[in-house]
Design a protein around this motif. Structure first.
Motif, mmCIF file in Angstrom:
data_model
loop_
_atom_site.group_PDB
_atom_site.id
_atom_site.type_symbol
_atom_site.label_atom_id
_atom_site.label_comp_id
_atom_site.label_asym_id
_atom_site.label_seq_id
_atom_site.Cartn_x
_atom_site.Cartn_y
_atom_site.Cartn_z
ATOM 1 N N UNK A 1 0.837 -1.166 0.000
ATOM 2 C CA UNK A 1 0.000 0.000 0.000
ATOM 3 C C UNK A 1 0.888 1.236 0.000
ATOM 4 N N UNK A 2 0.513 2.218 -0.780
ATOM 5 C CA UNK A 2 1.269 3.461 -0.850
ATOM 6 C C UNK A 2 0.727 4.459 0.154
ATOM 7 N N UNK A 3 1.615 5.193 0.786
ATOM 8 C CA UNK A 3 1.227 6.222 1.744
ATOM 9 C C UNK A 3 1.680 7.583 1.259
ATOM 10 N N UNK A 4 0.806 8.555 1.424
ATOM 11 C CA UNK A 4 1.114 9.948 1.133
ATOM 12 C C UNK A 4 1.043 10.670 2.471
ATOM 13 N N UNK A 5 2.139 11.311 2.861
ATOM 14 C CA UNK A 5 2.182 12.034 4.133
ATOM 15 C C UNK A 5 2.533 13.480 3.844
ATOM 16 N N UNK A 6 1.665 14.386 4.293
ATOM 17 C CA UNK A 6 1.940 15.812 4.169
ATOM 18 C C UNK A 6 1.689 16.459 5.522
ATOM 19 N N UNK A 7 2.388 17.539 5.779
ATOM 20 C CA UNK A 7 2.194 18.243 7.039
ATOM 21 C C UNK A 7 2.452 19.714 6.827
ATOM 22 N N UNK A 8 1.911 20.503 7.762
ATOM 23 C CA UNK A 8 2.100 21.942 7.707
ATOM 24 C C UNK A 8 2.025 22.503 9.110
ATOM 25 N N UNK A 9 2.676 23.636 9.320
ATOM 26 C CA UNK A 9 2.527 24.379 10.567
ATOM 27 C C UNK A 9 1.402 25.382 10.382
ATOM 28 N N UNK A 10 0.494 25.405 11.330
ATOM 29 C CA UNK A 10 -0.653 26.307 11.290
ATOM 30 C C UNK A 10 -0.464 27.347 12.386
ATOM 31 N N UNK A 11 -0.610 28.609 12.022
ATOM 32 C CA UNK A 11 -0.475 29.706 12.985
ATOM 33 C C UNK A 11 -1.774 29.835 13.776
ATOM 34 N N UNK A 12 -2.033 28.802 14.579
ATOM 35 C CA UNK A 12 -3.211 28.752 15.453
ATOM 36 C C UNK A 12 -2.910 27.733 16.539
ATOM 37 N N UNK A 13 -3.533 27.868 17.689
ATOM 38 C CA UNK A 13 -3.299 26.895 18.761
ATOM 39 C C UNK A 13 -3.756 25.491 18.357
ATOM 40 N N UNK A 14 -3.044 24.497 18.832
ATOM 41 C CA UNK A 14 -3.391 23.103 18.513
ATOM 42 C C UNK A 14 -4.823 22.784 18.912
ATOM 43 N N UNK A 15 -5.283 23.329 20.029
ATOM 44 C CA UNK A 15 -6.648 23.052 20.486
ATOM 45 C C UNK A 15 -7.678 23.543 19.469
ATOM 46 N N UNK A 16 -7.435 24.704 18.880
ATOM 47 C CA UNK A 16 -8.360 25.258 17.894
ATOM 48 C C UNK A 16 -8.339 24.445 16.603
ATOM 49 N N UNK A 17 -7.148 24.034 16.182
ATOM 50 C CA UNK A 17 -7.033 23.217 14.964
ATOM 51 C C UNK A 17 -7.716 21.876 15.191
ATOM 52 N N UNK A 18 -7.458 21.255 16.345
ATOM 53 C CA UNK A 18 -8.097 19.975 16.640
ATOM 54 C C UNK A 18 -9.618 20.121 16.696
ATOM 55 N N UNK A 19 -10.108 21.193 17.278
ATOM 56 C CA UNK A 19 -11.549 21.402 17.365
ATOM 57 C C UNK A 19 -12.180 21.395 15.975
ATOM 58 N N UNK A 20 -11.523 22.009 15.008
ATOM 59 C CA UNK A 20 -12.045 22.026 13.633
ATOM 60 C C UNK A 20 -11.952 20.652 12.980
ATOM 61 N N UNK A 21 -10.838 19.948 13.167
ATOM 62 C CA UNK A 21 -10.672 18.610 12.580
ATOM 63 C C UNK A 21 -11.700 17.644 13.176
ATOM 64 N N UNK A 22 -11.881 17.707 14.494
ATOM 65 C CA UNK A 22 -12.783 16.779 15.182
ATOM 66 C C UNK A 22 -14.254 17.052 14.889
#
Length: 138
Positions: A1-22
């Motif tokens: 299986x092929x995996x694609x991994x991407x990441x970025x730094x977001x200028x926002x608190x982790x709690x706020x980013x997680x709240x949107x993802x969740x």
């Protein structure tokens, strides 16, 4: 299986980013407005309607608040000829910012080259939306 991994730094608190993802039923408002026209939940299935009317069905596999990880699998309406699709987002705190990681596993292997630019573009759009919403007090 092929995996694609991407990441970025977001200028926002982790709690706020997680709240949107969740908030899996609000991807059309909180992460990809314009790319996703509507989203609704039917049990563990998220049904996305695209601006052109196409419908994609995703099984929400996990929403892990402790690890800030959300996993899903496309189970219908995939626009690419994929035999398998599973993806996960994870949010990590980095000081006042968040590192957002998106890993997507696909079959057949050779489709990874077609999936990567879509994932990269999607993550860049999410970063823009998350940073813009972080600048506004709730």
């Amino acid at each position: 299986m092929a995996s694609v991994r991407v990441e970025t730094l977001v200028e926002a608190p982790a709690e706020a980013v997680w709240d949107a993802i969740a908030d899996v039923g609000a991807v059309h408002r909180r992460l990809l407005p314009g790319r996703v026209a509507d989203a609704r939940l039917d049990g563990d299935t998220r049904i996305l309607t695209m601006p052109d009317g196409a419908v994609v069905r995703e099984l929400i596999v996990a929403v892990d608040h402790e690890r800030r990880r959300m996993a899903y699998s496309v189970v219908g309406g995939q626009r690419m000829p994929l035999a398998y699709h599973h993806a996960a987002f994870q949010v990590f705190a980095e000081g006042d910012r968040a590192r957002l990681v998106w890993v997507t596993d696909v079959l057949p292997h050779e489709m990874a080259g077609h999936v990567r630019p879509r994932v990269e573009r999607g993550l860049a759009e999410m970063k823009d939306v998350l940073e813009a919403s972080a600048a506004w007090p709730r």
